[in-house]
Design an enzyme around this catalytic site. Structure first.
Site, PDB file in Angstrom:
ATOM      1  N   HIS A 237       0.853  -1.152  -0.042  1.00  0.00           N
ATOM      2  CA  HIS A 237      -0.228  -0.152   0.013  1.00  0.00           C
ATOM      3  C   HIS A 237       1.119   1.075  -0.135  1.00  0.00           C
ATOM      4  CE1 HIS A 237       0.689  -1.214   4.120  1.00  0.00           C
ATOM      5  NE2 HIS A 237       0.706   0.113   4.455  1.00  0.00           N
TER       6      HIS A 237
ATOM      7  N   HIS B 116       1.063   5.404   1.019  1.00  0.00           N
ATOM      8  CA  HIS B 116       0.097   6.346   1.724  1.00  0.00           C
ATOM      9  C   HIS B 116       0.296   7.690   1.045  1.00  0.00           C
ATOM     10  CE1 HIS B 116       0.211   4.271   5.889  1.00  0.00           C
ATOM     11  NE2 HIS B 116       1.149   3.705   5.214  1.00  0.00           N
TER      12      HIS B 116
HETATM   13  P1  AMP Z   1       1.542   0.427   7.509  1.00  0.00           P
HETATM   14  O1  AMP Z   1       1.953   0.788   8.938  1.00  0.00           O
HETATM   15  O2  AMP Z   1       2.355   1.218   6.365  1.00  0.00           O
HETATM   16  O3  AMP Z   1       1.522  -1.021   6.916  1.00  0.00           O
HETATM   17  O4  AMP Z   1       0.041   0.943   7.254  1.00  0.00           O
HETATM   18  C1  AMP Z   1      -0.656   0.391   7.602  1.00  0.00           C
HETATM   19  C2  AMP Z   1      -2.102   1.659   7.795  1.00  0.00           C
HETATM   20  O5  AMP Z   1      -3.267   0.931   7.623  1.00  0.00           O
HETATM   21  C3  AMP Z   1      -2.063   2.501   8.925  1.00  0.00           C
HETATM   22  O6  AMP Z   1      -1.997   3.727   8.671  1.00  0.00           O
HETATM   23  C4  AMP Z   1      -3.407   2.074   9.605  1.00  0.00           C
HETATM   24  O7  AMP Z   1      -3.906   3.111  10.384  1.00  0.00           O
HETATM   25  C5  AMP Z   1      -4.069   1.527   8.307  1.00  0.00           C
HETATM   26  N1  AMP Z   1      -5.180   0.682   8.548  1.00  0.00           N
HETATM   27  C6  AMP Z   1      -5.194  -0.368   9.252  1.00  0.00           C
HETATM   28  N2  AMP Z   1      -6.446  -1.167   9.120  1.00  0.00           N
HETATM   29  C7  AMP Z   1      -7.244  -0.175   8.545  1.00  0.00           C
HETATM   30  C8  AMP Z   1      -8.627  -0.646   8.036  1.00  0.00           C
HETATM   31  N3  AMP Z   1      -9.396  -1.510   8.422  1.00  0.00           N
HETATM   32  N4  AMP Z   1      -8.819   0.525   7.109  1.00  0.00           N
HETATM   33  C9  AMP Z   1      -8.466   1.715   7.007  1.00  0.00           C
HETATM   34  N5  AMP Z   1      -6.782   1.707   7.352  1.00  0.00           N
HETATM   35  C10 AMP Z   1      -6.499   0.866   8.014  1.00  0.00           C
END
Ligand code: AMP
Ligand code: ZN
Length: 138
Positions: free
Chosen positions: A101, A103
């Protein structure tokens, strides 16, 4: 390919509802559940890749085009002053969800340090060796 136990596979493919800001046949972009700033968005491929290393070249190219498009929409709709594009790989780098993903973090003047790191001194000889080591491993 989807992965059965992956929450981002389920969100990207619409099995779990989300605040979707963009969708096409390969991607869904959603608002982050715990946003770092107003409008913090995640671009999720509908196919599962653990991380950057697992993705194919076509995906890597197209994900940045999607990022460009959404960044333009963010600037218009949120009136943000800048945008950080962040992509974490591996737990040590802060990756908490093992599904590739990207950001998109809108930034607003004066919102303080967010995506930052300590800048260290570098040793010229050591830098030469490090560069040669990475280069030789490509
Ligand atoms: P990372 O730390 O780069 O793996 O980012 C994961 C991101 O996903 C974090 O910013 C979380 O806040 C976000 N996240 C986790 N679960 C969900 C969800 N169900 N819906 C939307 N965002 C999420
Ligand atoms: Zn997945």
């Amino acid at each position: 390919m989807k992965k059965d136990d992956c929450i981002f596979c389920k969100i990207a493919n619409g099995e779990i509802p989300s605040n979707t800001v963009y969708e096409d046949e390969k991607y869904r972009a959603i608002l982050d559940l715990s946003p770092a700033s107003k409008g913090h968005t995640l671009i999720l491929p509908k196919d599962h890749y653990d991380d950057l290393a697992a993705a194919d070249g076509e995906t890597l190219a197209s994900v940045l085009k999607v990022a460009q498009k959404i960044c333009a929409g963010m600037k218009k709709s949120l009136n943000c002053d800048g945008i950080n594009v962040v992509q974490n790989n591996g737990a040590a780098a802060g990756q908490t969800v093992k599904h590739l993903h990207v950001h998109l973090i809108p930034r607003y003047e004066g919102d303080g340090p967010m995506v930052t790191w300590k800048q260290n001194e570098s040793d010229p000889e050591e830098q030469k060796k490090i560069a040669a080591g990475i280069s030789a491993a490509l």
